[in-house]
Design an enzyme around this catalytic site. Structure first.
Site, PDB file in Angstrom:
ATOM      1  N   CYS A  55      -2.355   9.460 -24.869  1.00 22.22           N
ATOM      2  CA  CYS A  55      -1.548  10.676 -24.655  1.00 22.22           C
ATOM      3  C   CYS A  55      -1.534  11.057 -23.175  1.00 22.22           C
ATOM      4  CB  CYS A  55      -2.104  11.844 -25.468  1.00 22.22           C
ATOM      5  SG  CYS A  55      -2.108  11.532 -27.239  1.00 22.22           S
ATOM      6  N   ARG A 138       3.223   9.939 -33.024  1.00 21.97           N
ATOM      7  CA  ARG A 138       4.052  10.055 -31.810  1.00 21.97           C
ATOM      8  C   ARG A 138       5.522  10.046 -32.230  1.00 21.97           C
ATOM      9  NH1 ARG A 138       0.116   9.230 -27.961  1.00 21.97           N
ATOM     10  NH2 ARG A 138      -1.616   8.022 -28.774  1.00 21.97           N
TER      11      ARG A 138
HETATM   12  C1  BEZ Z   1      -4.897   8.391 -27.601  1.00 25.11           C
HETATM   13  O1  BEZ Z   1      -5.570   7.733 -26.821  1.00 25.11           O
HETATM   14  O2  BEZ Z   1      -4.000   9.147 -27.212  1.00 25.11           O
HETATM   15  C2  BEZ Z   1      -5.183   8.279 -29.066  1.00 25.11           C
HETATM   16  C3  BEZ Z   1      -5.517   7.046 -29.574  1.00 25.11           C
HETATM   17  C4  BEZ Z   1      -5.802   6.927 -30.924  1.00 25.11           C
HETATM   18  C5  BEZ Z   1      -5.738   8.045 -31.744  1.00 25.11           C
HETATM   19  C6  BEZ Z   1      -5.356   9.266 -31.229  1.00 25.11           C
HETATM   20  C7  BEZ Z   1      -5.072   9.391 -29.872  1.00 25.11           C
END
Ligand code: BEZ
Length: 237
Positions: A55, A138
């Site tokens: 994110c 997402r």
């Molecule tokens: C992230 O790094 O944004 C992420 C990765 C896996 C699950 C939730 C967020």
């Protein structure tokens, strides 16, 4: 009562629907959606959580491209199931501490919705319980100046988005509207565009004989559309 039913959790707006309305607190103040964005294209997108690496890479990329989207009359609105203070702390951290792929000192100026009660996430089908029941996937909603959902893309938690593709979608949607054409696979401004299917034998014949149109067969016709014409139309709308 209805807020917690499975139906609400999995309700999914569709392409062609009016964007579901909501009022929300964001890092840029309260917004009334989509009313405050009338006359603009808007990308409403969700991410799983603040202070997570994928994110963070996405927010830095989107924030860096915000001006480019603004020139195409497109505003950005983010959302995660986190509170306002978490959002503020995360965005401050990004600006002060994170350097990634040549991006640093990145300020996120577009609104990030706090949605701790999942009110907006549920309205937009951003919670997909078999992926995660408390984090938004997402999701990306492309909403036109009349508040109609024109395209939707969903990615799982582990997959960071391609922001050049999101920009390509915004340009392609506007080019299709403006020039009444469709865009073929992997289209980018400057590439030939597709003319909609011929609705009569006469139109099919005319197209086959028109020297400005390149027909592979009567149902598959393309024509040139200059890159400059596309950007003129989109960037001056
Ligand atoms: C992230 O790094 O944004 C992420 C990765 C896996 C699950 C939730 C967020």
């Amino acid at each position: 009562m209805e807020e917690n039913t499975l139906d609400t959790v999995i309700s999914m707006p569709r392409i062609g629907d009016a964007a579901p309305e909501f009022t929300a607190v964001t890092t840029q103040g309260t917004i009334n959606f989509p009313e405050d964005y009338a006359g603009n294209w808007v990308i409403l997108f969700s991410h799983p959580a603040d202070f997570t690496p994928v994110c963070t890479s996405e927010f830095m990329t989107f924030a860096t491209m915000e001006d480019k989207f603004a020139k195409a009359n497109c505003k950005l609105v983010g959302l995660s199931i986190d509170g306002l203070y978490s959002h503020i702390a995360w965005l401050r951290n990004i600006k002060e501490k994170i350097e990634y792929k040549g991006m640093k000192d990145v300020e996120v100026n577009f609104p990030l919705i706090e949605d701790i009660k999942m009110t907006v996430a549920k309205k937009y089908g951003m919670i997909q319980p078999n992926e995660d029941s408390t984090k938004a996937v997402r999701a990306v909603f492309f909403i036109d100046p009349a508040g109609i959902i024109r395209a939707i893309i969903y990615y799982p938690l582990s997959l960071g988005r391609n922001f050049d593709e999101l920009y390509r979608v915004i340009i392609a949607l506007q080019a299709a509207d403006k020039f009444e054409v469709a865009t073929p696979a992997d289209w980018n401004p400057g590439d030939d565009v597709i003319i909609g299917p011929a609705g009569s034998c006469g139109t099919a014949k005319d197209r086959m004989e028109d020297s400005d149109i390149d027909c592979k067969d009567w149902f598959f016709c393309t024509k040139k559309l200059d890159k400059e014409a596309v950007f003129d139309a989109v960037l001056n709308n």
